[in-house]
Design an enzyme around this catalytic site. Structure first.
Site, PDB file in Angstrom:
ATOM      1  N   ARG A  38       0.820  -1.214   0.000  1.00 34.51           N
ATOM      2  CA  ARG A  38       0.000   0.000   0.000  1.00 34.51           C
ATOM      3  C   ARG A  38       0.853   1.264   0.000  1.00 34.51           C
ATOM      4  O   ARG A  38       0.476   2.263  -0.607  1.00 34.51           O
ATOM      5  CB  ARG A  38      -0.946  -0.006   1.195  1.00 34.51           C
ATOM      6  CG  ARG A  38      -2.059  -1.008   0.986  1.00 34.51           C
ATOM      7  CD  ARG A  38      -2.909  -1.220   2.198  1.00 34.51           C
ATOM      8  NE  ARG A  38      -4.085  -1.999   1.818  1.00 34.51           N
ATOM      9  CZ  ARG A  38      -4.870  -2.637   2.669  1.00 34.51           C
ATOM     10  NH1 ARG A  38      -4.615  -2.588   3.965  1.00 34.51           N
ATOM     11  NH2 ARG A  38      -5.911  -3.309   2.250  1.00 34.51           N
ATOM     12  N   LYS A 199     -19.285 -18.158  -1.199  1.00 32.42           N
ATOM     13  CA  LYS A 199     -20.730 -18.121  -0.984  1.00 32.42           C
ATOM     14  C   LYS A 199     -21.479 -17.147  -1.881  1.00 32.42           C
ATOM     15  O   LYS A 199     -21.027 -16.032  -2.118  1.00 32.42           O
ATOM     16  CB  LYS A 199     -20.996 -17.706   0.465  1.00 32.42           C
ATOM     17  CG  LYS A 199     -20.630 -18.776   1.463  1.00 32.42           C
ATOM     18  CD  LYS A 199     -20.980 -18.282   2.844  1.00 32.42           C
ATOM     19  CE  LYS A 199     -20.821 -19.377   3.881  1.00 32.42           C
ATOM     20  NZ  LYS A 199     -21.124 -18.848   5.215  1.00 32.42           N
ATOM     21  N   GLY A 357      -9.717  -9.892  -2.083  1.00 29.37           N
ATOM     22  CA  GLY A 357      -8.580 -10.369  -1.294  1.00 29.37           C
ATOM     23  C   GLY A 357      -8.054 -11.710  -1.771  1.00 29.37           C
ATOM     24  O   GLY A 357      -6.870 -11.853  -2.097  1.00 29.37           O
ATOM     25  N   GLY A 380     -13.072  -4.135   0.071  1.00 25.65           N
ATOM     26  CA  GLY A 380     -14.464  -3.722   0.222  1.00 25.65           C
ATOM     27  C   GLY A 380     -14.909  -2.690  -0.803  1.00 25.65           C
ATOM     28  O   GLY A 380     -16.014  -2.779  -1.343  1.00 25.65           O
TER      29      GLY A 380
HETATM   30  P1  ADP Z   1     -12.456 -12.781  -2.658  1.00 26.27           P
HETATM   31  O1  ADP Z   1     -11.739 -12.578  -1.349  1.00 26.27           O
HETATM   32  O2  ADP Z   1     -11.527 -12.723  -3.827  1.00 26.27           O
HETATM   33  O3  ADP Z   1     -13.642 -11.873  -2.817  1.00 26.27           O
HETATM   34  P2  ADP Z   1     -14.017 -14.946  -1.590  1.00 26.27           P
HETATM   35  O4  ADP Z   1     -13.593 -14.571  -0.223  1.00 26.27           O
HETATM   36  O5  ADP Z   1     -15.412 -14.697  -1.964  1.00 26.27           O
HETATM   37  O6  ADP Z   1     -13.031 -14.285  -2.668  1.00 26.27           O
HETATM   38  O7  ADP Z   1     -13.787 -16.503  -1.816  1.00 26.27           O
HETATM   39  C1  ADP Z   1     -12.568 -17.149  -1.638  1.00 26.27           C
HETATM   40  C2  ADP Z   1     -12.733 -18.452  -0.928  1.00 26.27           C
HETATM   41  O8  ADP Z   1     -13.656 -19.318  -1.589  1.00 26.27           O
HETATM   42  C3  ADP Z   1     -11.433 -19.201  -0.881  1.00 26.27           C
HETATM   43  O9  ADP Z   1     -11.047 -19.361   0.478  1.00 26.27           O
HETATM   44  C4  ADP Z   1     -11.733 -20.551  -1.531  1.00 26.27           C
HETATM   45  O10 ADP Z   1     -11.114 -21.649  -0.882  1.00 26.27           O
HETATM   46  C5  ADP Z   1     -13.227 -20.644  -1.371  1.00 26.27           C
HETATM   47  N1  ADP Z   1     -13.814 -21.572  -2.345  1.00 26.27           N
HETATM   48  C6  ADP Z   1     -13.773 -21.492  -3.687  1.00 26.27           C
HETATM   49  N2  ADP Z   1     -14.364 -22.547  -4.257  1.00 26.27           N
HETATM   50  C7  ADP Z   1     -14.806 -23.322  -3.256  1.00 26.27           C
HETATM   51  C8  ADP Z   1     -15.497 -24.583  -3.207  1.00 26.27           C
HETATM   52  N3  ADP Z   1     -15.873 -25.218  -4.319  1.00 26.27           N
HETATM   53  N4  ADP Z   1     -15.789 -25.090  -1.985  1.00 26.27           N
HETATM   54  C9  ADP Z   1     -15.403 -24.443  -0.873  1.00 26.27           C
HETATM   55  N5  ADP Z   1     -14.745 -23.267  -0.851  1.00 26.27           N
HETATM   56  C10 ADP Z   1     -14.439 -22.714  -2.031  1.00 26.27           C
HETATM   57 MG    MG Z   2     -12.149 -13.310   0.635  1.00 21.05          MG
END
Ligand code: ADP
Ligand code: MG
Length: 399
Positions: A38, A199, A357, A380
């Site tokens: 950063r 999710k 992230g 965020g």
């Molecule tokens: P970001 O931080 O880039 O927005 P998220 O936090 O929404 O991404 O999602 C990342 C997480 O989703 C990772 O920890 C990854 O392990 C999990 N993930 C991805 N695919 C699956 C899956 N099929 N089952 C369980 N967890 C998953």
């Molecule tokens: Mg995340």
């Protein structure tokens, strides 16, 4: 996008006081900075202003001290890191307004740099209190916001100051806004979005916004399971939000109505345990997932087909990994698709913007971060932008 002023619009600023909002919410361990990304992002703006002879006062928050002085959250801790990244002496000022700041400005020569105390030590910061805004502004001649990552908050240092002082976007804010504009503001079509991650519930607003905007919506990660379940697929033990299948159906219907093609995986990589290289690992069609198996990645055939989709697109926006990429080999789809996107970007046929992230970590892991057109580390704020929300810190710059 309405326009905003940048450092190019500054006249002669020699001897003028610049109040510069940056992101110094750095990862720390035992009082030492563990990642200076950063600071490196803010360096061009800080050094450009200093080289023009401005007196540069840095404003930033650190942690969540909730309006009280918390010694372990003082920005005095980032001075060493600032000095080494900037290659420039940095003064620490234990206030953000008032006579102590005024005195420090007196001591600071033209081109001098100081970092003020953690803005969140003052209750008025998060309340965007006009009195605090006026008190901070009283010591400055103009305001520069270089912290896109804090622009989703309407705080005194991120929003309020832009209303009372001439306001400019710093170089990193400018780069972020230009990249985001190219990706979703006025993108060259066809546009693809990759949305993955754990999710559906955490990205409902992103999905709802994107289906109305993009030509191809590629859904992967754990959230794809909810969509597969909505289409009648038995996803076994997979992470799945069964209570959201109705919502997933609505999103699929909206996509249909707006001419957005939704791509769900038709083959997947499954296993019986949530572990790296599990013995039960196998790839199969989505209709062949057993009751005791869970889907942990998009399958190889789907990745190839998705690569072909990207080849027909001119713009890509990506948030969320395609699988549980932290464990080998469930990183394969994310890495595979990322490499295709990176190659197309290098060829010049695709503008690729990614953020989030875990997404940034996954793209670094794939070794392609440098090849994407733009990677946002804003967290965020990036997500809110993907949801189509107006960011107060950005709106205030666009007056
Ligand atoms: P970001 O931080 O880039 O927005 P998220 O936090 O929404 O991404 O999602 C990342 C997480 O989703 C990772 O920890 C990854 O392990 C999990 N993930 C991805 N695919 C699956 C899956 N099929 N089952 C369980 N967890 C998953
Ligand atoms: Mg995340």
């Amino acid at each position: 996008m309405t326009t905003f002023k940048t450092l190019d619009d500054l006249g002669d600023v020699a001897g003028k006081v610049a109040l510069v909002r940056v992101d110094l919410n750095l990862p720390m361990q035992d009082g030492a900075v563990t990642d200076d990304t950063r600071v490196r992002a803010a360096a061009p703006t800080i050094l450009e202003l200093a080289s023009k002879g401005a007196k540069v006062l840095l404003l930033a928050h650190f942690g969540r001290p909730k309006g009280e002085r918390v010694s372990t959250q003082s920005l005095s801790m980032v001075v060493d890191c600032l000095q080494s990244v900037l290659g420039h002496e940095v003064m620490f000022v234990p206030e953000i307004a008032g006579p102590v700041v005024a005195q420090s400005i007196g001591i600071l020569g033209n081109g001098g740099i100081a970092v003020l105390e953690n803005t969140r030590f003052w209750k008025g910061e998060e309340k965007n209190d006009p009195e605090l805004v006026q008190a901070i502004a009283a010591n400055g001649d103009f305001y520069v916001n270089d912290a896109f990552s804090a622009a989703h908050r309407a705080h005194a240092s991120t929003e309020g100051l832009a209303h009372v002082l001439p306001a400019y976007a710093g170089r990193s804010m400018q780069a972020e806004l230009e990249a985001l504009e190219k990706a979703l503001g006025k993108p060259v079509k066809p546009v693809a979005a990759v949305v993955g991650g754990a999710k559906v519930s955490s990205k409902l607003d992103v999905l709802k916004h994107l289906v109305n905007l993009v030509d191809h919506l590629i859904i992967g990660g754990g959230m794809a399971n909810t969509f597969l379940a909505a289409r009648g697929v038995d996803v076994g033990k997979s992470l799945c939000e069964h209570d959201l299948t109705g919502t997933a159906e609505t999103i699929l219907d909206t996509a249909d109505a707006s001419g957005c093609t939704v791509h769900l995986p038709y083959d997947v990589v499954v296993s019986k345990e949530f572990a790296a290289n599990p013995p039960s690992l196998r790839a199969c069609n989505v209709h062949e997932v057993a009751a005791d198996e869970m889907i942990l990645d998009v399958g190889p055939q789907a990745v190839e087909a998705l690569g072909d989709v990207l080849k027909t697109c001119r713009t890509l926006v990506w948030n969320g990994p395609m699988g549980a990429f932290e464990m080998v080999p469930f990183d394969a789809a994310t890495v595979g698709l990322a490499r295709i996107a990176a190659a197309l970007t290098k060829e010049g046929s695709l503008v690729s913007v990614a953020g989030g992230g875990d997404t940034v970590a996954a793209l670094n892991h794939a070794g392609v971060a440098e090849d994407f057109s733009y990677i946002s580390t804003a967290g965020g704020a990036f997500l809110e932008w993907m949801e189509g929300k107006e960011l107060p810190g950005v709106v205030a710059l666009q007056r």
